[in-house]
Scaffold this motif. Structure first.
Motif, short mmCIF file in Angstrom:
data_model
loop_
_atom_site.label_atom_id
_atom_site.label_comp_id
_atom_site.label_asym_id
_atom_site.label_seq_id
_atom_site.Cartn_x
_atom_site.Cartn_y
_atom_site.Cartn_z
N TRP A 299 -2.32 20.62 -5.20
CA TRP A 299 -0.99 20.74 -4.70
C TRP A 299 -0.67 19.52 -4.15
N GLY A 300 -0.18 18.37 -4.53
CA GLY A 300 -0.01 17.14 -3.84
C GLY A 300 1.21 16.31 -3.85
N SER A 301 1.13 15.13 -3.81
CA SER A 301 2.21 13.97 -3.94
C SER A 301 1.47 12.70 -4.08
N ALA A 302 2.37 11.75 -4.55
CA ALA A 302 1.71 10.51 -4.72
C ALA A 302 2.79 9.33 -4.29
N THR A 303 2.19 8.40 -3.82
CA THR A 303 2.99 7.12 -3.63
C THR A 303 2.21 5.85 -3.85
N SER A 304 2.53 4.72 -3.42
CA SER A 304 1.88 3.61 -3.66
C SER A 304 1.93 2.63 -2.46
N ALA A 305 0.88 1.66 -2.31
CA ALA A 305 1.05 0.75 -1.24
C ALA A 305 2.42 -0.23 -1.42
N PRO A 306 2.63 -0.82 -2.24
CA PRO A 306 3.64 -1.64 -2.31
C PRO A 306 4.92 -1.00 -1.96
N GLN A 307 4.87 0.33 -2.25
CA GLN A 307 6.27 1.16 -2.24
C GLN A 307 6.48 1.79 -0.93
N SER A 308 5.25 1.86 -0.15
CA SER A 308 5.42 2.83 0.85
C SER A 308 5.14 2.04 2.33
N GLU A 309 3.98 1.09 2.20
CA GLU A 309 3.44 0.69 3.29
C GLU A 309 4.31 -0.43 4.25
N GLY A 310 5.10 -1.25 3.76
CA GLY A 310 5.85 -2.21 4.32
C GLY A 310 4.88 -3.22 4.91
N HIS A 311 5.39 -4.13 5.91
CA HIS A 311 4.45 -5.15 6.48
C HIS A 311 3.98 -6.10 5.27
N SER A 312 4.94 -6.37 4.20
CA SER A 312 4.39 -6.82 3.20
C SER A 312 3.95 -8.63 3.19
N SER A 313 4.65 -9.02 4.43
CA SER A 313 4.29 -10.62 4.59
C SER A 313 3.51 -10.66 5.85
N GLN A 314 3.07 -9.63 6.45
CA GLN A 314 2.10 -9.61 7.81
C GLN A 314 0.78 -9.12 7.51
N ASN A 315 0.10 -9.20 8.92
CA ASN A 315 -1.33 -8.63 8.92
C ASN A 315 -2.19 -9.21 7.91
N GLY A 316 -1.89 -10.42 7.71
CA GLY A 316 -3.11 -10.96 6.91
C GLY A 316 -2.88 -10.75 5.36
N LYS A 317 -1.91 -10.32 4.76
CA LYS A 317 -1.50 -9.89 3.48
C LYS A 317 -0.89 -11.18 3.09
N SER A 318 -1.43 -11.46 1.77
CA SER A 318 -0.84 -12.65 0.98
C SER A 318 0.24 -11.88 -0.06
N ALA A 319 0.92 -12.85 -0.73
CA ALA A 319 2.03 -12.57 -1.42
C ALA A 319 1.67 -11.91 -2.78
N THR A 320 2.33 -10.99 -3.39
CA THR A 320 2.30 -10.56 -4.72
C THR A 320 3.51 -10.96 -5.48
N THR A 321 3.47 -10.61 -6.77
CA THR A 321 4.64 -11.13 -7.57
C THR A 321 5.91 -10.57 -7.17
N TRP A 322 6.04 -9.30 -6.43
CA TRP A 322 7.02 -8.76 -5.96
C TRP A 322 7.75 -9.61 -4.78
N ASP A 323 6.87 -9.72 -3.78
CA ASP A 323 7.04 -10.84 -2.85
C ASP A 323 7.82 -12.10 -3.33
N TYR A 324 6.97 -12.87 -4.30
CA TYR A 324 7.61 -13.91 -4.74
C TYR A 324 8.89 -13.77 -5.57
N TRP A 325 9.09 -13.04 -6.22
CA TRP A 325 10.22 -12.57 -7.23
C TRP A 325 11.40 -12.25 -6.32
N PHE A 326 11.23 -11.57 -5.35
CA PHE A 326 12.38 -11.26 -4.36
C PHE A 326 12.72 -12.51 -3.47
#
Length: 457
Positions: free
Chosen positions: A10-37
């Motif tokens: 019995w559980g639930s699901a999410t994903s990194a891009p939809q929940s983590e935040g800090h999308s341009s921080q902490n060493g992360k590079s851009a994804t297609t979503w960062d670029y498109w936005f």
């Protein structure tokens, strides 16, 4: 009382891009979503981009406690490829520290993590080389997968390669909802093939790194229902099932792409480029389990004026507007709970009762604040009713012998949803975007806790 099998998830699901935040921080590079936005923010609902989402990056410790508070015994999320390997080659140590601590906190609450590798978040450095259109993506993904298994395999036993791979194919190369938002059926097929092979080589890496764990894939299932029993309508149903469902399901479970699909693609001059060794690698690297996301069925009929060769899937199967349908008006999706029983029987009868679980099921609703009571709790009885209806049919399928071992909802905390932003809410917890990302439990969370504790309802 409808009691589910022992040790049912019995559980639930999410994903990194939809929940983590800090999308341009902490060493992360851009994804297609960062670029498109960055380049086309007007495409995104209320200019809600991927930067902050639900801020789990900062709030995961308390969120893991929230999992336990509503009775979850399992939870699926993903790793961000662009966070772990910002350039595709070198590990971001800050990401390793974050994910290890996140996973350790999930485990500390008695919750079993299922970790997925790809949830629509293509790193921009790879997209610039062609993304899934390029065979290079297969090797790049296999390297990423192996890196993740080596770094986190001591903590995580349950893994999946892709979430809903058909979605990034359709949305990116046919209907414009994901970047690069082009329409090219031939490219879509090539993208699909490279995604298949990336999955296969990731499974191969898993067997080499972590032979005692389990690995699967998460597929979105939209069972096709034909307008009539007429031969042309039934052919449309067959085409739809081959393209949208059996393409990945047969490969993952049986180790081969269906021959009928190979011939369909060939007949329409859409055959992708392949390597001679691919078939053998497919055969040798099947999965241990399947996750099936179910939200809506696919109603089809024979196309009236199909082009040949096909320029679009609708030349192979056309949508059918079933007059008896029941619709979720916020999402525009048909609500048809019986399909989850049909899926259970399909897994039993067509796939040798292969182990599977419902990896997503849920109801998105806009403007949920309308249903807030005086104490500030969202009274989302509509979501409870939706889950009950689907669980009733799932229970029936299990009673008739289908090897289903769990039910996960989408989602745990209201999350960001691509171009839709936060338009529709799915969570057990309401997210207050304008108030420091505060989380507030909804009525459905209390109901789900009872179900999980009782292993039924």
């Amino acid at each position: 009382m409808k009691t589910f099998p022992k040790n049912f998830l019995w559980g639930s699901a999410t994903s990194a891009p939809q929940s983590e935040g800090h999308s341009s921080q902490n060493g992360k590079s851009a994804t297609t979503w960062d670029y498109w936005f960055q380049t086309n923010p007007e495409k995104f609902h209320e200019n809600q981009g991927p930067e902050n989402t639900s801020n789990i990056y900062e709030m995961y410790k308390k969120d893991c406690q929230r999992m336990k508070e509503i009775g979850l015994n399992s939870f699926r999320t993903s790793i961000s490829w662009a966070r772990l390997l910002p350039d595709g080659k070198h590990v971001n140590q800050e990401a390793v520290t974050f994910y290890r601590d996140y996973f350790e906190h999930i485990l500390a609450e008695g919750v079993q993590p299922i970790i997925n590798l790809f949830h629509f978040d293509m790193p921009m450095w790879l997209m610039e080389k062609g993304g899934w259109e390029s065979r290079e993506s297969v090797d790049a993904f296999a390297f990423y997968a192996r890196t993740a298994f080596e770094l986190f395999g001591d903590l995580i036993d349950q893994w999946t390669t892709f979430n809903e791979p058909i979605v990034h194919i359709e949305c990116g190369y046919l209907n414009g909802a994901h970047y690069p938002a082009i329409h090219d059926f031939k490219k879509a097929v090539q993208v699909g093939y490279h995604t298949l092979m990336a999955h296969v080589y990731a499974v191969q890496a898993f067997r080499e790194v972590k032979p005692k764990g389990n690995i699967g894939i998460i597929l979105n299932i939209t069972p096709a229902y034909a307008r009539s029993a007429e031969q042309a309508d039934q052919k449309a149903k067959e085409n739809a099932d081959l393209l949208t469902m059996k393409s990945f399901l047969d490969l993952a479970v049986k180790g081969a792409i269906p021959e009928a699909l190979v011939q369909l693609i060939k007949g329409h001059e859409l055959t992708p480029e392949t390597n001679p060794s691919d078939k053998e690698v497919m055969k040798e690297n099947t999965v241990d389990f399947i996750g099936l996301n179910y939200y809506q069925p696919l109603r089809v009929q024979a196309p009236e004026n199909p082009r040949f060769p096909a320029q679009d899937p609708e030349d192979l199967y056309a949508p059918y507007d079933w007059p008896e349908k029941r619709i979720n008006p916020y999402r525009g999706w048909e609500i048809y709970p019986k399909a989850i029983y049909d899926v259970a029987m399909m897994m039993k009868n067509e796939y040798d009762n292969f182990p599977w679980y419902v990896s997503e099921n849920g109801m998105g609703v806009a403007n949920e604040e309308r249903f807030m009571d005086e104490q500030g709790m969202i009274q989302d009885d509509y979501r409870i009713d939706f889950m009950k209806e689907h669980l009733d049919y799932l229970y029936q399928g299990i009673q008739e012998g289908s090897n289903c071992f769990g039910y996960h909802t989408w989602t745990f905390i209201d999350c960001w949803s691509w171009l839709n932003g936060y338009r529709n809410r799915y969570g057990f917890y309401r997210l207050e975007l304008d108030n420091n990302f505060e989380r507030h439990l909804k009525k459905s969370g209390l109901w789900y806790k009872e179900v999980a504790q009782n292993n039924g309802y």
